[in-house]
Write a protein that holds these residues in place. Sequence first.
Motif, mmCIF file in Angstrom:
data_model
loop_
_atom_site.group_PDB
_atom_site.id
_atom_site.type_symbol
_atom_site.label_atom_id
_atom_site.label_comp_id
_atom_site.label_asym_id
_atom_site.label_seq_id
_atom_site.Cartn_x
_atom_site.Cartn_y
_atom_site.Cartn_z
ATOM 1 N N GLY A 34 0.800 -1.184 -0.084
ATOM 2 C CA GLY A 34 0.171 0.029 -0.081
ATOM 3 C C GLY A 34 1.019 1.072 -0.209
ATOM 4 O O GLY A 34 0.477 2.249 -0.557
ATOM 5 N N THR A 35 2.037 1.227 0.549
ATOM 6 C CA THR A 35 3.032 2.446 0.454
ATOM 7 C C THR A 35 3.870 2.464 -0.862
ATOM 8 O O THR A 35 4.164 1.251 -1.112
ATOM 9 N N LYS A 36 3.717 3.499 -1.362
ATOM 10 C CA LYS A 36 4.232 3.526 -2.702
ATOM 11 C C LYS A 36 5.498 4.265 -2.860
ATOM 12 O O LYS A 36 6.043 4.954 -2.220
ATOM 13 N N PHE A 37 6.203 3.844 -4.049
ATOM 14 C CA PHE A 37 7.619 4.579 -4.451
ATOM 15 C C PHE A 37 7.056 5.644 -5.641
ATOM 16 O O PHE A 37 6.524 5.210 -6.532
ATOM 17 N N GLY A 38 7.488 6.950 -5.274
ATOM 18 C CA GLY A 38 7.560 7.670 -6.384
ATOM 19 C C GLY A 38 8.738 8.302 -6.656
ATOM 20 O O GLY A 38 9.266 8.152 -8.047
ATOM 21 N N SER A 43 11.056 13.702 -1.983
ATOM 22 C CA SER A 43 10.162 14.985 -2.556
ATOM 23 C C SER A 43 8.837 14.670 -3.093
ATOM 24 O O SER A 43 8.167 15.760 -3.634
ATOM 25 N N CYS A 44 8.066 13.426 -3.040
ATOM 26 C CA CYS A 44 6.808 13.443 -3.538
ATOM 27 C C CYS A 44 5.656 13.166 -2.406
ATOM 28 O O CYS A 44 4.470 13.388 -2.577
ATOM 29 N N GLY A 45 6.144 12.157 -1.347
ATOM 30 C CA GLY A 45 5.288 11.915 -0.442
ATOM 31 C C GLY A 45 4.558 10.436 -0.575
ATOM 32 O O GLY A 45 3.900 10.236 0.435
ATOM 33 N N ALA A 46 4.700 9.888 -1.644
ATOM 34 C CA ALA A 46 4.200 8.603 -1.866
ATOM 35 C C ALA A 46 4.467 7.563 -1.037
ATOM 36 O O ALA A 46 3.631 6.776 -0.961
ATOM 37 N N CYS A 47 5.638 7.574 -0.386
ATOM 38 C CA CYS A 47 5.844 6.681 0.589
ATOM 39 C C CYS A 47 5.903 6.759 2.111
ATOM 40 O O CYS A 47 6.288 6.353 2.957
ATOM 41 N N GLY A 103 -0.126 7.779 0.454
ATOM 42 C CA GLY A 103 0.770 8.816 1.341
ATOM 43 C C GLY A 103 -0.050 10.140 1.732
ATOM 44 O O GLY A 103 0.390 10.701 2.595
ATOM 45 N N GLN A 104 -0.822 10.549 0.834
ATOM 46 C CA GLN A 104 -1.743 11.633 1.196
ATOM 47 C C GLN A 104 -2.682 11.115 2.540
ATOM 48 O O GLN A 104 -2.589 12.281 3.456
ATOM 49 N N ILE A 105 -3.257 10.159 2.681
ATOM 50 C CA ILE A 105 -4.084 9.925 3.703
ATOM 51 C C ILE A 105 -3.152 9.741 5.095
ATOM 52 O O ILE A 105 -3.665 10.172 6.183
ATOM 53 N N MET A 106 -2.008 9.174 4.892
ATOM 54 C CA MET A 106 -1.019 8.966 5.933
ATOM 55 C C MET A 106 -0.559 10.423 6.628
ATOM 56 O O MET A 106 -0.751 10.653 7.790
ATOM 57 N N SER A 107 -0.450 11.414 5.566
ATOM 58 C CA SER A 107 -0.189 12.505 6.057
ATOM 59 C C SER A 107 -0.990 13.504 6.714
ATOM 60 O O SER A 107 -1.147 14.220 7.735
ATOM 61 N N ALA A 126 0.795 20.988 6.070
ATOM 62 C CA ALA A 126 0.914 19.409 6.466
ATOM 63 C C ALA A 126 1.117 18.654 5.281
ATOM 64 O O ALA A 126 1.900 17.397 5.172
ATOM 65 N N LEU A 127 0.353 18.933 4.175
ATOM 66 C CA LEU A 127 0.317 18.303 2.916
ATOM 67 C C LEU A 127 1.161 18.758 1.804
ATOM 68 O O LEU A 127 0.984 18.299 0.831
ATOM 69 N N SER A 128 1.864 19.806 1.806
ATOM 70 C CA SER A 128 2.631 20.374 0.861
ATOM 71 C C SER A 128 3.612 19.365 0.323
ATOM 72 O O SER A 128 4.061 19.709 -0.844
ATOM 73 N N GLY A 129 4.212 18.346 0.991
ATOM 74 C CA GLY A 129 5.010 17.532 0.581
ATOM 75 C C GLY A 129 4.544 16.117 -0.169
ATOM 76 O O GLY A 129 5.347 15.537 -0.658
ATOM 77 N N ASN A 130 3.295 16.185 -0.323
ATOM 78 C CA ASN A 130 2.380 15.157 -0.749
ATOM 79 C C ASN A 130 2.033 15.720 -2.264
ATOM 80 O O ASN A 130 1.155 16.630 -2.434
ATOM 81 N N ILE A 131 2.709 15.189 -3.342
ATOM 82 C CA ILE A 131 2.628 15.443 -4.595
ATOM 83 C C ILE A 131 1.259 14.836 -5.294
ATOM 84 O O ILE A 131 1.478 13.542 -5.241
#
Length: 156
Positions: A34-38, A43-47, A103-107, A126-131
């Motif tokens: 469920g945790t993603k690589f970006g 720099s992207c927040g996917a993880c 990643g968005q949900i975790m942040s 809080a979410l600025s690092g999640n692209i």
Amino acid sequence: MAISLKINGEKHQVDADPDTPLLWAIRDHLDMTGTKFGCGIASCGACTVHLNGQAVRSCVLPISVIGDQEITTIEGLSSREGKAIQAAWDELAVVQCGYCQSGQIMSATALLENNASPNDADIDAALSGNICRCSTYTRIRAAVKHASQTISVKEV
Ligand code: FES
Ligand code: FES
């Protein structure tokens, strides 16, 4: 070398180099995908996962520095705030392609756990690092507020 990690309340042994990023221990060694690589460079927040309740980028966190700290991934997100966030994401149909969304949900959950009534500026910070390449930002912001309201209504 076997390294012990506490993930979603359970102890796991990971046989990997100590410099291995947590992301790859989670995905490749423990099959929690469920945790993603970006980007691999924070720099992207996917993880994003939680380390002792704080949102961290697992792609740059070596497993050797974690020790006994509690890791939570999207698979184990069961706090009141985490459930409210996931319900709000469903209700407001936030997801588009979905790739960035764990990643968005975790942040977002870490934000609500630290600030029960975030305003727009709090959410953006809080979410600025999640692209999100699908640009779901407006719905994300609305869903965080919706989750916050849902929790406060239940508390009354
Ligand atoms: S993959 Fe970790 S921040 Fe992009
Ligand atoms: S929903 Fe597609 S990248 Fe965010």
